[in-house]
Enzyme design. Sequence first.
Site, PDB file in Angstrom:
ATOM      1  N   LYS A 127       0.832  -1.206   0.000  1.00  0.00           N
ATOM      2  CA  LYS A 127       0.000   0.000   0.000  1.00  0.00           C
ATOM      3  C   LYS A 127       0.865   1.254   0.000  1.00  0.00           C
ATOM      4  O   LYS A 127       0.650   2.169  -0.792  1.00  0.00           O
ATOM      5  CB  LYS A 127      -0.927  -0.001   1.226  1.00  0.00           C
ATOM      6  CG  LYS A 127      -1.949   1.110   1.197  1.00  0.00           C
ATOM      7  CD  LYS A 127      -2.647   1.276   2.515  1.00  0.00           C
ATOM      8  CE  LYS A 127      -1.852   2.180   3.414  1.00  0.00           C
ATOM      9  NZ  LYS A 127      -2.450   2.423   4.708  1.00  0.00           N
ATOM     10  N   ASP A 145      -6.520   0.978   0.606  1.00  0.00           N
ATOM     11  CA  ASP A 145      -6.534   1.002   2.073  1.00  0.00           C
ATOM     12  C   ASP A 145      -7.937   0.622   2.535  1.00  0.00           C
ATOM     13  O   ASP A 145      -8.781   0.213   1.728  1.00  0.00           O
ATOM     14  CB  ASP A 145      -6.111   2.384   2.598  1.00  0.00           C
ATOM     15  CG  ASP A 145      -7.187   3.435   2.371  1.00  0.00           C
ATOM     16  OD1 ASP A 145      -8.155   3.161   1.617  1.00  0.00           O
ATOM     17  OD2 ASP A 145      -7.081   4.523   2.949  1.00  0.00           O
TER      18      ASP A 145
END
Length: 287
Positions: A127, A145
């Site tokens: 991420k 996310d």
Amino acid sequence: MISQERMSRAERADRVMTSLRKVIPAPETELAHGNPFELLVAVVLSAQCTDERVNKVTPALFDRYPTIEAMADAEPEDLFPLIRSISYPNNKAKHLARAARMLRDEFGGRVPETSAELKRLPGVGQKTAEVMISAAFGGAALAVDTHVFRVANRIGLVTERATTVEKVEKELKRTLQEHTWGDAHHLLILHGRYTCTARAPKCDDCVLPPLCKTWGRIAALPPAREGLDARRGAYYCATRQHYFDAPDRVTDRHGTEQISCPRCGSMNVFDARSGATTKRVKDYRIG
Ligand code: SF4
């Protein structure tokens, strides 16, 4: 007008992004930063923490350690007091000190631009690497996310098979045009943070109901029933037409736990006091 069911995911995604761009004119990160190194530090700090809190600590941190070289000379114990109000400050202080050293010693004092190199840094996973590629370097990346995961699932931008962050990222990248990935990431995050919130999505303030699959399901829920008598039981089964106090619980085909009638198993149940249906719509969280 094309119906919800017949709309392809690509078409839904295209329309969703167009609608969100009208209400979110500046889709960009809310983490305060002045260069890729500061953004990297801020993103590492933001894991399991709000951007708002991170923005409160980074000004003093960047004042004290304004460059990669300055932070590379610091020990975790030096960084800890400056980030102690952030979640997991011990680990994050260690990650930042080690990452700064690697940047100085192995990357020539600059933040690398490829996913493989970024992910070698302590505290940097998929991420964070995607955020850096997109927000710091303008590359094609789409970080998923908790907000992106939930919102993409709720709206129906991904299939019901997309039950993990990795699968959501893969499906979104397949559906969205590459040049829109960075934009889409921020649009979905900001929409999830302020409107399609985890606990109580503000559907009445949202511009997406005509495009949103969850809204389609919410809208399809039965209206509240009038005239129920709460003295006869806490719940009313509209299938068997009787009251009861102790409900059963079943998991529906969307994986959501629902209240059901203990006598016939029906989920066509109403709260006798308010008259509202007890049916719940699936709430997507990262499992
Ligand atoms: S209509 Fe509701 S569930 Fe759908 S995207 Fe908007 S806020 Fe989220």
